[in-house]
Design an enzyme around this catalytic site. Structure first.
Site, PDB file in Angstrom:
ATOM      1  N   ASP A   1     -18.448 -42.406  81.467  1.00  0.00           N
ATOM      2  CA  ASP A   1     -17.965 -42.562  80.093  1.00  0.00           C
ATOM      3  C   ASP A   1     -17.714 -44.042  79.852  1.00  0.00           C
ATOM      4  O   ASP A   1     -16.861 -44.656  80.499  1.00  0.00           O
ATOM      5  CB  ASP A   1     -16.685 -41.731  79.907  1.00  0.00           C
ATOM      6  CG  ASP A   1     -16.268 -41.619  78.456  1.00  0.00           C
ATOM      7  OD1 ASP A   1     -16.634 -42.504  77.652  1.00  0.00           O
ATOM      8  OD2 ASP A   1     -15.555 -40.650  78.128  1.00  0.00           O
TER       9      ASP A   1
ATOM     10  N   ASP B   1     -18.425 -45.583  71.977  1.00  0.00           N
ATOM     11  CA  ASP B   1     -17.878 -44.749  73.052  1.00  0.00           C
ATOM     12  C   ASP B   1     -18.921 -43.681  73.351  1.00  0.00           C
ATOM     13  O   ASP B   1     -19.290 -42.914  72.444  1.00  0.00           O
ATOM     14  CB  ASP B   1     -16.548 -44.145  72.542  1.00  0.00           C
ATOM     15  CG  ASP B   1     -15.804 -43.332  73.581  1.00  0.00           C
ATOM     16  OD1 ASP B   1     -16.272 -43.230  74.724  1.00  0.00           O
ATOM     17  OD2 ASP B   1     -14.734 -42.791  73.223  1.00  0.00           O
TER      18      ASP B   1
ATOM     19  N   HIS C   1     -12.472 -38.139  68.725  1.00  0.00           N
ATOM     20  CA  HIS C   1     -11.412 -38.941  68.105  1.00  0.00           C
ATOM     21  C   HIS C   1     -12.015 -40.013  67.216  1.00  0.00           C
ATOM     22  O   HIS C   1     -13.124 -40.484  67.459  1.00  0.00           O
ATOM     23  CB  HIS C   1     -10.590 -39.618  69.212  1.00  0.00           C
ATOM     24  CG  HIS C   1     -11.474 -40.291  70.225  1.00  0.00           C
ATOM     25  ND1 HIS C   1     -11.888 -41.582  70.083  1.00  0.00           N
ATOM     26  CD2 HIS C   1     -12.092 -39.817  71.337  1.00  0.00           C
ATOM     27  CE1 HIS C   1     -12.704 -41.881  71.093  1.00  0.00           C
ATOM     28  NE2 HIS C   1     -12.862 -40.826  71.864  1.00  0.00           N
TER      29      HIS C   1
ATOM     30  N   HIS D   1      -8.259 -44.369  69.944  1.00  0.00           N
ATOM     31  CA  HIS D   1      -7.874 -43.014  69.535  1.00  0.00           C
ATOM     32  C   HIS D   1      -7.133 -43.039  68.206  1.00  0.00           C
ATOM     33  O   HIS D   1      -5.945 -43.312  68.153  1.00  0.00           O
ATOM     34  CB  HIS D   1      -7.031 -42.337  70.618  1.00  0.00           C
ATOM     35  CG  HIS D   1      -7.845 -41.970  71.821  1.00  0.00           C
ATOM     36  ND1 HIS D   1      -7.701 -42.584  73.042  1.00  0.00           N
ATOM     37  CD2 HIS D   1      -8.844 -41.076  71.976  1.00  0.00           C
ATOM     38  CE1 HIS D   1      -8.570 -42.070  73.894  1.00  0.00           C
ATOM     39  NE2 HIS D   1      -9.273 -41.148  73.281  1.00  0.00           N
TER      40      HIS D   1
ATOM     41  N   GLU E   1     -17.177 -35.458  71.638  1.00  0.00           N
ATOM     42  CA  GLU E   1     -17.352 -35.373  73.089  1.00  0.00           C
ATOM     43  C   GLU E   1     -17.076 -33.979  73.642  1.00  0.00           C
ATOM     44  O   GLU E   1     -15.998 -33.721  74.163  1.00  0.00           O
ATOM     45  CB  GLU E   1     -16.535 -36.435  73.821  1.00  0.00           C
ATOM     46  CG  GLU E   1     -15.084 -36.577  73.438  1.00  0.00           C
ATOM     47  CD  GLU E   1     -14.432 -37.735  74.205  1.00  0.00           C
ATOM     48  OE1 GLU E   1     -14.593 -37.793  75.436  1.00  0.00           O
ATOM     49  OE2 GLU E   1     -13.760 -38.571  73.575  1.00  0.00           O
TER      50      GLU E   1
ATOM     51  N   GLU F   1     -21.204 -37.449  75.088  1.00  0.00           N
ATOM     52  CA  GLU F   1     -20.473 -38.066  73.982  1.00  0.00           C
ATOM     53  C   GLU F   1     -21.329 -39.102  73.258  1.00  0.00           C
ATOM     54  O   GLU F   1     -22.048 -39.874  73.893  1.00  0.00           O
ATOM     55  CB  GLU F   1     -19.207 -38.765  74.523  1.00  0.00           C
ATOM     56  CG  GLU F   1     -18.396 -39.499  73.462  1.00  0.00           C
ATOM     57  CD  GLU F   1     -17.120 -40.130  74.019  1.00  0.00           C
ATOM     58  OE1 GLU F   1     -17.080 -40.467  75.216  1.00  0.00           O
ATOM     59  OE2 GLU F   1     -16.160 -40.291  73.231  1.00  0.00           O
TER      60      GLU F   1
HETATM   61 MN    MN Z   1     -15.660 -41.762  75.996  1.00  0.00          MN
HETATM   62 MN    MN Z   2     -14.119 -40.751  73.570  1.00  0.00          MN
END
Ligand code: MN
Ligand code: MN
Length: 293
Positions: free
Chosen positions: A87, A98, A157, A165, A190, A278
């Site tokens: 990630d 992300d 998020h 976030h 995700e 994600e």
């Molecule tokens: Mn992530």
């Molecule tokens: Mn994330």
């Protein structure tokens, strides 16, 4: 409202960097390779492309869903049967991409397909007016159709400048209502698919930390830690990144004073396997841009 052109360009460029680094990174996950080499190579690739890390590369094994990374004295190697989540968070001027993928060193193709298809179906329905609960429904359907459980207490998020976030939260299960998507919203979706309980809890291990308050500190080693993370703009950092020799005493003290928080590894039940995929997206008038595609 869509972001300004220059902000949009930062988001899209960060996404392209994250995507290309991830492709090279996943190819390094092979039986017998040391974890530390992969983590350091991926983090170095991001910096070589002139971008920053929005958080330490998360590399989480098997039942661990998220928030693990290499420790300062990392010894683990990849083994047959491992399900490995990578990630990655890349930022340009604070605008974050992300993205996560899972690499299967065993026989978990269907589990990986579950989270990957869930992500694709979720992205397909994104447009203004759709609710976050409906996105969660699409995710849950794809994962359960393959006989697995979505992880219910992990969510996608919103993303904002230097902030990983923010609202809206994007659930991995069907939910009545929820946030209504609007043009210009930036968020990560995700899905996590699990062979276990579908819930994660905290392990004792923590390698990722974040400064959450500014207060005066007396302990010299603690002051050194804060100096070394000052350029993070409040984004998370790894214990591995701090090399003052007394980082554990310093971190414990900073946590006690409410200045730093830890991110313990989040795991489903022992022996289970978790996959994650994600992407970061920007909602447009009739769909979305996937920045990390
Ligand atoms: Mn992530
Ligand atoms: Mn994330």
């Amino acid at each position: 409202m869509m972001p300004d052109d220059d902000v949009l360009a930062y988001y899209c460029d960060a996404g392209k960097i994250a995507s290309s680094v991830m492709k090279r990174g996943t190819s390094m996950i092979r039986e017998g390779n040391p974890v530390i080499n992969v983590v350091e190579s991926i983090e170095r690739m991001v910096e070589e492309k002139g971008a920053g890390l929005a958080f330490p590369l998360n590399l989480s094994f098997n039942e661990d869903a998220a928030h693990d990374t290499a420790s300062p004295d990392e010894q683990r190697i990849f083994s047959e049967g491992d399900v490995v989540k990578l990630d990655l968070g890349v930022h340009l001027e604070g605008y974050i991409a992300d993205t996560a993928v899972t690499v299967d060193l065993g026989n978990h193709g269907l589990l990986l397909e579950a989270s990957m298809t869930a992500l694709e179906k979720a992205i397909e329905i994104v447009r203004p007016g759709v609710t976050s609960g409906a996105i969660g429904g699409a995710i849950q359907r794809e994962i359960e159709a393959r006989g697995f459980r979505p992880i219910t207490n992990l969510t996608g998020h919103g993303l904002a400048r230097y902030s990983i976030h923010t609202p809206p939260s994007i659930p991995n299960i069907s939910f009545p209502g929820g946030a209504r998507l609007e043009e210009g919203m930036v968020f990560a979706i995700e899905p996590f698919a699990s062979t276990g309980s579908g819930r994660v809890s905290e392990k004792n291990r923590a390698e990722i930390f974040q400064q959450t308050a500014v207060k005066p500190v007396r302990l010299p080693s603690a002051r050194k830690v804060l100096d070394s993370v000052r350029n993070r703009h409040g984004m998370p950092f790894a214990r591995r990144w701090i090399t003052n020799g007394k980082q554990d005493i310093a971190l414990a003290s900073l946590i006690n004073q409410g200045i730093v928080r830890s991110y313990p590894v989040l795991s489903d039940v022992p022996g289970s396997r978790v996959s994650q995929h994600e992407h970061t997206i920007i909602v447009t008038s009739d769909g979305c841009i996937v920045t990390t595609a």
